[in-house]
Each structure stands twice: as C-alpha cells, then as structure tokens.
Design a protein around this motif. Structure first.
Motif, PDB file in Angstrom:
ATOM      1  N   ARG A  49      -1.223  23.824  51.324  1.00  0.00           N
ATOM      2  CA  ARG A  49      -0.042  24.859  51.496  1.00  0.00           C
ATOM      3  C   ARG A  49      -0.415  26.261  51.256  1.00  0.00           C
ATOM      4  O   ARG A  49      -0.528  27.280  52.287  1.00  0.00           O
ATOM      5  N   PRO A  50      -1.086  26.753  50.198  1.00  0.00           N
ATOM      6  CA  PRO A  50      -1.594  28.091  49.797  1.00  0.00           C
ATOM      7  C   PRO A  50      -2.945  28.285  51.129  1.00  0.00           C
ATOM      8  O   PRO A  50      -2.942  29.367  51.280  1.00  0.00           O
ATOM      9  N   SER A  51      -3.465  27.350  51.446  1.00  0.00           N
ATOM     10  CA  SER A  51      -4.803  27.551  52.449  1.00  0.00           C
ATOM     11  C   SER A  51      -4.064  28.053  53.719  1.00  0.00           C
ATOM     12  O   SER A  51      -4.419  28.893  54.648  1.00  0.00           O
ATOM     13  N   LEU A  52      -2.840  27.281  53.954  1.00  0.00           N
ATOM     14  CA  LEU A  52      -2.183  27.594  55.187  1.00  0.00           C
ATOM     15  C   LEU A  52      -1.534  29.059  55.269  1.00  0.00           C
ATOM     16  O   LEU A  52      -1.412  29.936  56.172  1.00  0.00           O
ATOM     17  N   VAL A  53      -0.997  29.519  54.130  1.00  0.00           N
ATOM     18  CA  VAL A  53      -0.737  30.744  53.812  1.00  0.00           C
ATOM     19  C   VAL A  53      -1.594  31.579  53.999  1.00  0.00           C
ATOM     20  O   VAL A  53      -1.607  32.840  54.777  1.00  0.00           O
ATOM     21  N   LEU A  54      -2.701  31.544  53.462  1.00  0.00           N
ATOM     22  CA  LEU A  54      -3.764  32.410  53.481  1.00  0.00           C
ATOM     23  C   LEU A  54      -4.442  32.735  54.959  1.00  0.00           C
ATOM     24  O   LEU A  54      -4.747  33.595  55.346  1.00  0.00           O
ATOM     25  N   LEU A  55      -4.785  31.535  55.401  1.00  0.00           N
ATOM     26  CA  LEU A  55      -5.563  31.412  56.920  1.00  0.00           C
ATOM     27  C   LEU A  55      -4.386  32.330  57.771  1.00  0.00           C
ATOM     28  O   LEU A  55      -4.857  33.213  58.463  1.00  0.00           O
ATOM     29  N   SER A  56      -3.085  31.890  57.533  1.00  0.00           N
ATOM     30  CA  SER A  56      -2.064  32.537  58.614  1.00  0.00           C
ATOM     31  C   SER A  56      -2.251  34.083  58.216  1.00  0.00           C
ATOM     32  O   SER A  56      -2.096  34.859  59.202  1.00  0.00           O
ATOM     33  N   ALA A  57      -2.193  34.488  57.065  1.00  0.00           N
ATOM     34  CA  ALA A  57      -2.165  35.928  56.454  1.00  0.00           C
ATOM     35  C   ALA A  57      -3.119  36.645  57.308  1.00  0.00           C
ATOM     36  O   ALA A  57      -3.255  37.709  57.652  1.00  0.00           O
ATOM     37  N   LYS A  58      -4.505  35.760  57.179  1.00  0.00           N
ATOM     38  CA  LYS A  58      -5.907  36.326  57.438  1.00  0.00           C
ATOM     39  C   LYS A  58      -6.160  36.359  58.920  1.00  0.00           C
ATOM     40  O   LYS A  58      -7.040  37.001  59.341  1.00  0.00           O
ATOM     41  N   THR A  59      -4.974  35.915  59.745  1.00  0.00           N
ATOM     42  CA  THR A  59      -5.176  35.872  61.229  1.00  0.00           C
ATOM     43  C   THR A  59      -4.901  37.529  61.661  1.00  0.00           C
ATOM     44  O   THR A  59      -5.315  38.049  62.715  1.00  0.00           O
ATOM     45  N   ASN A  60      -4.239  38.281  60.710  1.00  0.00           N
ATOM     46  CA  ASN A  60      -3.983  39.503  61.000  1.00  0.00           C
ATOM     47  C   ASN A  60      -4.857  40.541  60.051  1.00  0.00           C
ATOM     48  O   ASN A  60      -5.026  40.228  59.011  1.00  0.00           O
ATOM     49  N   ASN A  61      -5.215  41.908  60.376  1.00  0.00           N
ATOM     50  CA  ASN A  61      -5.772  42.861  59.689  1.00  0.00           C
ATOM     51  C   ASN A  61      -5.016  43.563  58.747  1.00  0.00           C
ATOM     52  O   ASN A  61      -5.234  44.686  58.897  1.00  0.00           O
ATOM     53  N   HIS A  62      -4.032  42.830  58.050  1.00  0.00           N
ATOM     54  CA  HIS A  62      -3.166  43.818  57.250  1.00  0.00           C
ATOM     55  C   HIS A  62      -2.957  42.796  55.962  1.00  0.00           C
ATOM     56  O   HIS A  62      -2.412  41.656  55.995  1.00  0.00           O
ATOM     57  N   TRP A  63      -3.703  43.242  54.658  1.00  0.00           N
ATOM     58  CA  TRP A  63      -3.516  42.138  53.457  1.00  0.00           C
ATOM     59  C   TRP A  63      -2.476  42.774  52.751  1.00  0.00           C
ATOM     60  O   TRP A  63      -2.421  43.969  52.489  1.00  0.00           O
ATOM     61  N   ALA A 177       5.291  24.580  57.845  1.00  0.00           N
ATOM     62  CA  ALA A 177       5.739  25.716  59.013  1.00  0.00           C
ATOM     63  C   ALA A 177       6.117  26.970  58.110  1.00  0.00           C
ATOM     64  O   ALA A 177       5.575  27.972  58.279  1.00  0.00           O
ATOM     65  N   ALA A 178       6.801  26.544  56.953  1.00  0.00           N
ATOM     66  CA  ALA A 178       7.214  27.989  56.106  1.00  0.00           C
ATOM     67  C   ALA A 178       5.956  28.660  55.454  1.00  0.00           C
ATOM     68  O   ALA A 178       5.792  29.719  55.328  1.00  0.00           O
ATOM     69  N   SER A 179       4.937  27.738  55.085  1.00  0.00           N
ATOM     70  CA  SER A 179       3.703  28.387  54.590  1.00  0.00           C
ATOM     71  C   SER A 179       2.985  29.016  55.600  1.00  0.00           C
ATOM     72  O   SER A 179       2.645  30.553  55.330  1.00  0.00           O
ATOM     73  N   CYS A 180       3.029  28.754  56.763  1.00  0.00           N
ATOM     74  CA  CYS A 180       2.272  29.578  57.591  1.00  0.00           C
ATOM     75  C   CYS A 180       3.106  30.910  58.013  1.00  0.00           C
ATOM     76  O   CYS A 180       2.765  32.016  58.334  1.00  0.00           O
ATOM     77  N   GLU A 181       4.357  30.650  58.138  1.00  0.00           N
ATOM     78  CA  GLU A 181       5.205  31.811  58.630  1.00  0.00           C
ATOM     79  C   GLU A 181       5.311  32.965  57.702  1.00  0.00           C
ATOM     80  O   GLU A 181       4.845  33.983  57.965  1.00  0.00           O
ATOM     81  N   VAL A 182       5.384  32.472  56.417  1.00  0.00           N
ATOM     82  CA  VAL A 182       5.123  33.539  55.291  1.00  0.00           C
ATOM     83  C   VAL A 182       3.808  34.276  55.277  1.00  0.00           C
ATOM     84  O   VAL A 182       3.912  35.432  54.937  1.00  0.00           O
ATOM     85  N   GLY A 183       2.983  33.629  55.676  1.00  0.00           N
ATOM     86  CA  GLY A 183       1.616  34.330  55.767  1.00  0.00           C
ATOM     87  C   GLY A 183       1.637  35.454  56.740  1.00  0.00           C
ATOM     88  O   GLY A 183       1.045  36.508  56.646  1.00  0.00           O
ATOM     89  N   ALA A 184       2.102  34.982  57.909  1.00  0.00           N
ATOM     90  CA  ALA A 184       2.270  35.659  59.115  1.00  0.00           C
ATOM     91  C   ALA A 184       3.190  36.887  58.819  1.00  0.00           C
ATOM     92  O   ALA A 184       2.886  38.007  59.193  1.00  0.00           O
TER      93      ALA A 184
END
Ligand code: FPP
Ligand code: MG
Length: 344
Positions: A49-63, A177-184
């Motif tokens: 789940r942390p990996s899904l958050v991180l990877l989803s967040a990193k698909t965009n160029n804003h940390w 789903a929530a993990s990916c969404e919060v990352g995004a």
C-alpha cells in the motif's frame, strides 16, 4: 522479476516510511504495547500500500512531503486489518510468524488492531487534509462492510460470483484504490489521472485477492508463511470454489452436498479435474489487464512503468505456484494465460 527492482524508483522514500513506522510504533511508554509493536515491526510485509501511494504520487512531477505520513497511515490500517482478520480466521501463522492472537490471545490482538487504526487516523487528522481523510475513512468503512458481508455468507454453497466480487472489492480492493488515489491527490494530478489511478488500484486489488484466494487453496502452509486452507475450512466461498460448485451442479448435483466435509487432497483433486484455478487466474488476469489499461491516460514515467510491472509480478506469483504444485500448466503466463494439461 524481483519486487525490489520494481520498487527501485521509490527506494529512498520506502526507507523513510520504514523509519516513520518505527517511530510511530515505538512511541508508547507502555512496556507491553512496545513489545507487541516491536513484534509487528519484525514481520514486515511487502509494503504494497505505501508503494502504491508513492508510485501514484510519483507519476506526477510534484512532490508533497505528506505522502510519507499518509503512506504510514495506510500501512497501519492494513496491519490492523490483518491483526483483526487473524482473530476472525483463528489463524496461527502470518508472515512466517505466530499471529498475535495465538501468541497473546484474542483480547490483546483486537485491542492492538484498534490501537493501530486510531494511530493511523490520528496521523491523518494531524495533516488536516480533509480530502485525504475522507478517501481513507471511506475505504476503511468499505473494508468493514466487506468483512461483515463475508462473515454473513459463510457456508453458502450458492454464493454468486457477483457477491464474491462485491466482498473482495470492499475488503481488499477499496484500500488499494484509496492508496493510489491519495498519492495522485497529494501530487496534484489532474482529476482524470486521480480517477484513473484509483481505478488502477481497484482493479489491481481485485486481482490481488483472487490470486490470494487461489493460493490459499493450492499452497502448502509452510510455503506461504501464513495459515492456508483457512478460507475453505471456515466455509468461505472463494472464486475457484464458486466455479467448482457451478460445474458440479451442472454435471452431478449430488457431489456438492458434502463439499465442506472433503479434505484438502480431495478438494485439490476436484480443482484439478475441473480446471477452476486456471479459470480464476484468467479472471485475475482480466482485472490486471484492466488495471494496466487505466494507466494509458498517464504520461510516461518510471513510476508508471513500475505500476505496470507490479501487475505482471502479481500474476506471475500465482502462475509459478500453480505450476509448481501441478494444479495447472502455464506455458507463457505473461502473455497467453493458463492452459491446462488436465489432471496434471
Ligand atoms: C485479509 O483477507 C483481510 C482483509 C483484506 C481485510 C480485513 C478487514 C477487517 C478485519 C475489517 C476491519 C477493517 C477496518 C479498516 C476497521 P483474507 O483472510 O482473505 O486474507 P489472508 O489470507 O491474508 O488472511
Ligand atoms: Mg485471513
């Protein structure tokens, strides 16, 4: 393919999440709480789940730094749900170690699960991002619904595929789903990308649980590092069993009557005979194809590639085991799907 390689774009952040998890779990002054939490830290899972958050967040160029505590909160919710799940399942092994309920009893296990949930929600509330709190709370509510529905439907030989899919969507896929969404959301992705990633997580989660359910039936316990064959022993109808009942009903209605009295070997023989693990694997593959399809709206990035590889990794993990235990033969799992040799 190794998980470590897939995680390479988020290696540094995963390390920081590990540090933060430690500091959260070792923050109490109470000796017993510290002992239990140290034990939990000693049996880390795949940190999916942390990996899904991180990877989803990193698909965009804003940390956004909040990605770290949010990932920690999601991992705590997941850990809590497993601690509770092991109580419900009366499981004695998880991640190659004795479960909390077996080691300390049900009461400390239930209370520790509660403690971890509230730790997670207090991390989220301190961040003060209402949208993130509401996405995660909704997922947690769905997880409980899924477990409740599952509990009400044990020993129902006529459980439909739709009912099963609803259960796993709620109990497992909703948190992914929530993990990916919060990352995004935290990386300020376009709303269409937030939606696409949430759907990636949902489809990934569906496949994950179907595969987990197949492995529960086909793997010897010492190979999984957790109690297996518990689903069946406790009357939980999972996808291969639903397909099996469907086939048996069509061909010989009488054979299903004593299904729950059969031993493991007899069930495995039936699974082979009716090729229902392959059929379930195919269903998981469809979900993973759909998950990958959702990634198409995203711009190319290392993180996007890693999400796609994660789907392949999941599918291969089942293919390798069903082949190994001779439940089915897998000529070229990543492209063509399972095919059968019949009674291998
Ligand atoms: C594992 O399923 C369990 C889950 C996916 C969810 C468990 C959820 C709860 C116990 C509800 C409480 C949740 C919250 C957020 C309050 P499994 O038994 O099929 O998998 P296993 O083989 O790993 O045990
Ligand atoms: Mg379980």
């Amino acid at each position: 393919m190794k998980l470590e390689k897939i995680y390479s774009p988020i290696k540094e952040e995963l390390g920081r999440i590990e540090d933060e998890l430690r500091s959260q779990l070792l923050s109490s002054k109470d000796k017993f709480i510290l002992e239990v939490n140290r034990y939990l830290l000693g049996s880390a899972g795949k940190r999916l789940r942390p990996s899904l958050v991180l990877l989803s967040a990193k698909t965009n160029n804003h940390w956004d730094e909040k990605v770290i505590p949010v990932s920690v909160a999601l991992e705590l919710i997941h850990t809590a749900s497993l601690v509770h799940d092991d109580v419900l399942d009366e499981a004695d092994l998880r991640r190659k170690r004795t479960t909390m309920n077996t080691r300390w009893g049900n009461e400390p296990a239930v209370l520790t699960g509660d403690y971890l949930y509230f730790k997670a929600f207090s991390i989220l509330s301190q961040l003060g991002v209402q949208k993130i709190s509401s996405i995660v709370s909704f997922a947690a509510e769905m997880m409980c619904e899924g477990e409740i529905i599952q509990t009400c439907k044990t020993y129902k030989l006529n459980l439909s595929e739709e009912d099963y899919l609803e259960i796993i969507r709620k109990k497992t896929a909703s948190l992914m789903a929530a993990s990916c969404e919060v990352g995004a959301v935290l990386s300020e992705s376009h709303p269409s990308v937030q939606k696409a990633l949430a759907n990636y997580g949902l489809n990934f989660g569906m496949a994950f649980q179907i595969i987990d359910d197949c492995l529960d039936l086909v793997s010897p316990p010492d190979k999984m590092g957790k109690s297996t064959y518990k689903d069946f022993a406790q009357g939980k109808m999972t996808l291969p069993l639903i397909y099996l009942v469907r086939r048996l009903t069509k061909e010989d209605g009488k054979r299903i009557n004593d299904l729950f009295h059969k031993d493991r070997e007899e069930i495995i023989t039936l699974l082979r005979e009716y090729e229902v693990v392959g059929q379930s694997w195919q269903r998981a593959k469809e979900y993973l194809d759909r998950a990958k399809e959702k990634l198409k709206v995203l711009e190319n990035s290392q993180a996007k590639e890693a999400l796609s590889l994660l789907s392949d990794y999941l599918l291969e993990s089942l293919a390798a085991r069903v082949e190994k235990y001779q439940i089915a033969s897998v000529p070229n799992s990543s492209q063509s799907g399972l095919s059968y040799r019949g009674n291998a």
